[in-house]
Motif scaffolding. Structure first.
Motif, short mmCIF file in Angstrom:
data_model
loop_
_atom_site.label_atom_id
_atom_site.label_comp_id
_atom_site.label_asym_id
_atom_site.label_seq_id
_atom_site.Cartn_x
_atom_site.Cartn_y
_atom_site.Cartn_z
N PHE A 137 64.44 53.36 -6.28
CA PHE A 137 63.53 54.35 -6.85
C PHE A 137 64.26 55.51 -7.52
N GLN A 138 65.43 55.25 -8.05
CA GLN A 138 66.22 56.32 -8.65
C GLN A 138 65.57 56.88 -9.92
N SER A 139 64.76 56.08 -10.60
CA SER A 139 64.10 56.54 -11.82
C SER A 139 62.78 57.26 -11.54
N VAL A 144 62.75 59.15 -2.72
CA VAL A 144 62.52 58.97 -1.28
C VAL A 144 61.69 57.72 -1.04
N MET A 145 62.03 56.95 0.00
CA MET A 145 61.31 55.73 0.31
C MET A 145 59.95 56.01 0.92
N ASN A 146 59.90 56.86 1.95
CA ASN A 146 58.62 57.13 2.62
C ASN A 146 58.59 58.58 3.08
N MET A 291 56.48 52.03 -5.36
CA MET A 291 56.68 50.72 -5.96
C MET A 291 55.88 50.57 -7.25
N LEU A 292 54.64 51.05 -7.24
CA LEU A 292 53.79 50.93 -8.44
C LEU A 292 54.32 51.80 -9.57
N CYS A 295 57.11 49.98 -11.13
CA CYS A 295 56.60 48.89 -11.97
C CYS A 295 55.96 49.39 -13.27
N GLY A 296 55.78 50.70 -13.38
CA GLY A 296 55.24 51.27 -14.61
C GLY A 296 53.74 51.27 -14.71
N LEU A 297 53.03 50.99 -13.62
CA LEU A 297 51.57 50.95 -13.67
C LEU A 297 50.93 52.28 -14.04
N PRO A 298 51.46 53.44 -13.59
CA PRO A 298 50.85 54.71 -14.01
C PRO A 298 50.89 54.91 -15.52
#
Length: 333
Positions: A137-139, A144-146, A291-292, A295-298
């Motif tokens: 999730f660096q981008s 942070v994971m959670n 995760m979303l 994936c670029g969903l926003p």
């Protein structure tokens, strides 16, 4: 400390499950807005949700301890199976998710010291020591994971404090004095302690309201409008000097309003008949949003992204409840 009639009233006449869902969804909204970098579109802020969460925890966990006749072993087992197994499974889920999305090779990922530091620190609820998995999730706005799990350590500490305070009250036979001291601490906390410690005051107020539930029940019709009036300068109108005074007593007024609401919205009590997956919503929503975003969903649609977040999180919450939480709680009795 609680008569049989009061125990029955506390158990049956509330809509705490509805409030849990309300504030769990509010937390998802708050974190969604933060992570996708848009203004908050919901009236319940993240801070308000945390206050409500700790108030409800203080009230209900104290009730759980007292109705078990101060059996610390039974209480400890029940609290352990309620949160720890599902929490550990969530950490393992985050580790698996991190492995799936990391830019590192499998060998490098699992040989990285940061991976194992993350796993150990988070299982021990020392999340701040390592909140990230390597190259994950660096981008995103936050890597942070959670990020929602910081409150778990506070909850466990509160679980430990409850029987200790009850024991002191029973030994000294000074329940009223100790409750008064706790409320004074709530008021003084506004100016002298940090934010996370302030949240502890809401837990203590919830505890005090349960310990004095008979008094609360008799005076709730007066306490509710008075507390709402005192909260107006805090949440609605910024009135110099008055706001400072009301801010100082807000850790007392806010829990009073919340518990009053829980016992006066009786049509919503029906939600208690159904399974409660709010713990799973809390555990899984943050990594799902991350995760979303990755994936670029926003970028395609914020609305669709939010709905997908709710669907996936609710699904994982159901899995957690029906496969982990509920079976273990039934075994614990």
């Amino acid at each position: 400390m609680l008569t049989e009639n009061i125990v029955l009233r506390v158990k049956q006449d509330n809509c705490f499950d509805f409030l849990r869902y309300l504030f769990a969804i509010s937390l998802i909204i708050a974190h969604f807005c933060t992570l996708v970098e848009i203004p908050q579109f919901w009236f319940i802020t993240g801070s308000m949700r945390v206050k409500a969460f700790f108030t409800i925890t203080g009230f209900l966990v104290t009730y759980s301890f007292l109705r078990r006749n101060n059996d610390i072993r039974s209480y400890a087992i029940k609290r352990f199976v309620r949160i720890i197994p599902a929490y550990v499974v969530c950490i393992m889920f985050c580790l698996l998710l991190g492995w799936m999305v990391t830019s590192m090779t499998t060998e490098d990922f699992f040989s990285s010291s940061r991976t194992w530091k993350y796993l150990l620190a988070n299982i021990l609820m020392l999340n701040w020591l390592e909140p990230e998995l390597p190259c994950t999730f660096q981008s995103n706005y936050m890597p942070v994971m959670n990020g929602s799990l910081w409150s778990m350590k506070q909850e466990v500490i509160f679980y430990i404090i409850v029987p200790m305070l009850i024991w002191v009250m029973r030994k000294t036979k000074m329940r009223s004095v100790m409750c008064g001291l706790i409320l004074v601490a709530c008021i003084l906390s506004h100016n002298y302690v940090n934010v996370q410690t302030q949240y502890f005051m809401y837990f203590l107020t919830g505890m005090v309201l349960l310990l004095n539930f008979d008094v609360f029940w008799r005076w709730q019709r007066m306490l509710l409008p008075l507390s709402l009036l005192l909260l107006i300068p805090v949440y609605v109108a910024d009135i110099p000097t008055v706001s400072d005074i009301c801010n100082a007593i807000e850790p007392v007024c806010f829990p009073i309003v919340l518990v009053c609401v829980a016992y006066n919205l009786k049509p919503l009590n029906i939600i208690r008949k159904y399974d409660n997956i709010t713990y799973g919503l809390y555990l899984y929503h943050f990594p799902i949003i991350q995760m979303l975003i990755l994936c670029g969903l926003p970028d395609y649609s914020l609305t669709i992204c939010f709905l997908v977040t709710l669907i996936i999180t609710a699904t994982l919450g159901c899995v957690s409840w029906f496969l982990i939480e509920k079976p273990l709680m039934n075994k614990a009795g």
